[in-house]
Design a protein around this motif. Structure first.
Motif, PDB file in Angstrom:
ATOM      1  N   PRO A 182       1.929   6.158   8.889  1.00 40.52           N
ATOM      2  CA  PRO A 182       2.143   5.218   7.782  1.00 40.52           C
ATOM      3  C   PRO A 182       3.386   5.577   6.977  1.00 40.52           C
ATOM      4  O   PRO A 182       3.606   6.741   6.642  1.00 40.52           O
ATOM      5  N   GLN A 183       4.177   4.553   6.651  1.00 46.93           N
ATOM      6  CA  GLN A 183       5.404   4.746   5.881  1.00 46.93           C
ATOM      7  C   GLN A 183       5.255   4.094   4.512  1.00 46.93           C
ATOM      8  O   GLN A 183       4.736   2.978   4.411  1.00 46.93           O
ATOM      9  N   PRO A 184       5.710   4.751   3.443  1.00 46.37           N
ATOM     10  CA  PRO A 184       5.542   4.198   2.095  1.00 46.37           C
ATOM     11  C   PRO A 184       6.210   2.837   1.946  1.00 46.37           C
ATOM     12  O   PRO A 184       7.321   2.617   2.422  1.00 46.37           O
ATOM     13  N   ALA A 185       5.493   1.915   1.281  1.00 46.20           N
ATOM     14  CA  ALA A 185       6.041   0.599   0.973  1.00 46.20           C
ATOM     15  C   ALA A 185       5.841   0.281  -0.506  1.00 46.20           C
ATOM     16  O   ALA A 185       5.994  -0.857  -0.920  1.00 46.20           O
ATOM     17  N   GLY A 186       5.500   1.295  -1.296  1.00 48.23           N
ATOM     18  CA  GLY A 186       5.223   1.150  -2.721  1.00 48.23           C
ATOM     19  C   GLY A 186       4.386   2.327  -3.162  1.00 48.23           C
ATOM     20  O   GLY A 186       4.047   3.209  -2.371  1.00 48.23           O
ATOM     21  N   THR A 187       4.001   2.357  -4.449  1.00 45.34           N
ATOM     22  CA  THR A 187       3.260   3.510  -4.964  1.00 45.34           C
ATOM     23  C   THR A 187       1.869   3.632  -4.363  1.00 45.34           C
ATOM     24  O   THR A 187       1.316   4.718  -4.300  1.00 45.34           O
ATOM     25  N   ASP A 188       1.254   2.519  -3.938  1.00 45.09           N
ATOM     26  CA  ASP A 188      -0.074   2.591  -3.347  1.00 45.09           C
ATOM     27  C   ASP A 188      -0.151   1.779  -2.050  1.00 45.09           C
ATOM     28  O   ASP A 188      -1.215   1.373  -1.631  1.00 45.09           O
ATOM     29  N   ARG A 189       1.013   1.543  -1.442  1.00 52.17           N
ATOM     30  CA  ARG A 189       1.070   0.704  -0.251  1.00 52.17           C
ATOM     31  C   ARG A 189       1.845   1.409   0.862  1.00 52.17           C
ATOM     32  O   ARG A 189       2.797   2.138   0.606  1.00 52.17           O
ATOM     33  N   TRP A 190       1.395   1.160   2.101  1.00 51.80           N
ATOM     34  CA  TRP A 190       2.026   1.743   3.274  1.00 51.80           C
ATOM     35  C   TRP A 190       2.114   0.705   4.389  1.00 51.80           C
ATOM     36  O   TRP A 190       1.352  -0.257   4.407  1.00 51.80           O
ATOM     37  N   THR A 191       3.012   0.939   5.317  1.00 51.86           N
ATOM     38  CA  THR A 191       3.065   0.178   6.563  1.00 51.86           C
ATOM     39  C   THR A 191       2.573   1.090   7.677  1.00 51.86           C
ATOM     40  O   THR A 191       3.161   2.155   7.918  1.00 51.86           O
ATOM     41  N   VAL A 192       1.483   0.692   8.321  1.00 56.49           N
ATOM     42  CA  VAL A 192       0.904   1.472   9.410  1.00 56.49           C
ATOM     43  C   VAL A 192       1.420   0.896  10.726  1.00 56.49           C
ATOM     44  O   VAL A 192       1.303  -0.308  10.981  1.00 56.49           O
ATOM     45  N   HIS A 193       1.986   1.746  11.560  1.00 55.13           N
ATOM     46  CA  HIS A 193       2.514   1.314  12.855  1.00 55.13           C
ATOM     47  C   HIS A 193       1.450   1.568  13.925  1.00 55.13           C
ATOM     48  O   HIS A 193       0.912   2.678  14.015  1.00 55.13           O
ATOM     49  N   GLY A 194       1.144   0.546  14.707  1.00 52.85           N
ATOM     50  CA  GLY A 194       0.090   0.721  15.693  1.00 52.85           C
ATOM     51  C   GLY A 194       0.188  -0.245  16.858  1.00 52.85           C
ATOM     52  O   GLY A 194       1.146  -1.019  16.981  1.00 52.85           O
ATOM     53  N   THR A 195      -0.831  -0.197  17.702  1.00 58.91           N
ATOM     54  CA  THR A 195      -0.916  -1.047  18.886  1.00 58.91           C
ATOM     55  C   THR A 195      -2.254  -1.773  18.885  1.00 58.91           C
ATOM     56  O   THR A 195      -3.302  -1.148  18.701  1.00 58.91           O
ATOM     57  N   LEU A 196      -2.211  -3.079  19.071  1.00 57.57           N
ATOM     58  CA  LEU A 196      -3.408  -3.904  19.163  1.00 57.57           C
ATOM     59  C   LEU A 196      -3.616  -4.305  20.610  1.00 57.57           C
ATOM     60  O   LEU A 196      -2.704  -4.841  21.250  1.00 57.57           O
TER      61      LEU A 196
END
Length: 273
Positions: A182-196
Motif C-alpha cells: 500500500p502506498q500513501p494517498a493521504g493521512t488515512d488513505r492508501w492505494t493497495v496494489h493487487g491482482t483480481l
C-alpha cells in the motif's frame, strides 16, 4: 537498578516493538543505546552520573521523539511512557494477522442500467486475512468471494448473473483478490496494489483504501475498520454480454463499481457475535 527504563507506545496505547532509545549527555556524547522488547519496554542497565540527559526514541515508520531525562543520585532515570506518532499522522492497527468478519462487513457492487440509474448488489459469502506490517507498505491482504452468493434483490436477475453470460459460477466458483504494497494517498488513505482473479481472468486491480480506526468489541477482541473502492471493466474479465435497447443504449453498463466496508478482528480466529 541503575540505568534507564521507559515504555514506548503509540498514541492509542499499542507497544512500539523494537524501538531504539539513544541517551546522550549534555555534551552530545552517547552514553547508552537500548532496544525495546515486544512489549515496548526498555530496561537498560548503565552507570550514569546524576544530571540531565537527552533521550531520543526512533522506530521505522514513526516520527522520532526527543525528551530530557534527569538521572537521580541513584543513577536511575524512569522515563515512564514515551509516545510515538506514525509518520503521516495515522495510527495503524497493531502489526500481525487480522481476520475479515463477514457478519459485520459488506461487499457491494453497482452497475449502470439503461444509462440512467444503477442496479446495486452484494455478495453474501466471503472472507479473508489482512496482515498488517511493521510499516504500512509491508502490509498485505488475501480475500475470496463465493461467486454464487450474488444478491441484487431479484432472483431472476441473480440467476442470470450466475450464468455463463456473466460470472459463470459453475466453472469459476470463487473470486479471489491478493494485494499488498500500500502506498500513501493521504493521512488515512492508501492505494493497495493487487491482482483480481475473476471469471478465470487475473488482472491488476488497485483498491482505494481508507482506514477508519480500531477499538474493542463486546466479545473481548479488537476490531479495525476499512473502506475500499475499485472500478472494473467487465470486458477486461471477458464478461462481454450485453443487450442493446432503443437508440443504441446498452441495458447494462460496461463498468462495475465495487465498494467494500470491512471489519477485521485481530488474530487468526473470529469470535462469536
Amino acid at each position: 537498578m541503575a540505568g534507564v527504563r521507559a515504555q514506548v507506545k503509540t498514541r492509542d496505547g499499542w507497544a512500539v516493538q523494537h524501538a531504539v532509545l539513544t541517551v546522550t549527555d549534555m555534551t552530545g556524547v552517547q552514553v547508552l543505546r537500548a532496544e525495546a522488547g515486544e512489549d515496548g519496554v526498555v530496561a537498560a542497565e548503565a552507570e550514569l552520573a546524576p544530571g540531565a540527559y537527552t533521550v531520543i526514541a526512533t522506530a521505522p515508520g514513526y516520527a522520532p521523539v526527543a525528551t530530557t531525562a534527569m538521572v537521580t543520585a541513584s543513577g536511575r532515570a524512569d522515563l515512564g511512557a514515551l509516545t510515538m506518532a506514525r509518520q503521516g499522522g495515522t495510527e495503524l492497527p497493531p502489526p500481525g494477522p487480522w481476520s475479515i468478519d463477514p457478519m459485520h462487513s459488506m461487499v457491494g457492487t453497482s452497475a449502470q442500467h439503461l444509462g440512467m440509474t444503477s442496479v446495486h448488489g452484494r455478495f453474501t459469502e466471503f472472507g479473508g486475512r489482512i496482515l498488517v506490517g511493521e510499516r504500512a507498505e509491508e502490509s498485505s491482504v488475501e480475500a475470496y468471494i463465493k461467486a454464487a452468493s450474488i444478491d441484487t434483490g431479484n432472483s431472476m436477475r441473480d440467476d442470470h448473473l450466475r450464468s455463463p453470460d456473466f460470472l459463470d459460477v459453475e466453472r469459476f466458483p470463487e473470486i479471489r483478490y491478493s494485494g499488498g504494497n500500500p502506498q500513501p494517498a493521504g493521512t488515512d488513505r492508501w492505494t493497495v496494489h493487487g491482482t483480481l482473479d475473476l471469471h478465470g481472468v487475473a488482472r491488476p486491480v488497485d483498491l482505494a483504501l481508507t482506514y477508519l480506526g480500531k477499538g474493542p468489541d463486546p466479545w473481548g477482541g479488537v476490531r479495525a475498520a476499512f473502506r475500499a473502492e475499485a472500478e472494473l471493466r467487465r470486458g477486461d474479465f471477458e464478461m462481454d454480454y450485453n443487450q442493446i435497447v432503443a437508440a443504441g443504449i446498452a441495458a447494462i453498463g460496461t463498468t462495475l463499481k465495487v465498494e467494500l466496508d470491512i471489519q477485521a478482528v485481530q488474530g487468526e480466529a473470529l469470535p462469536f457475535g
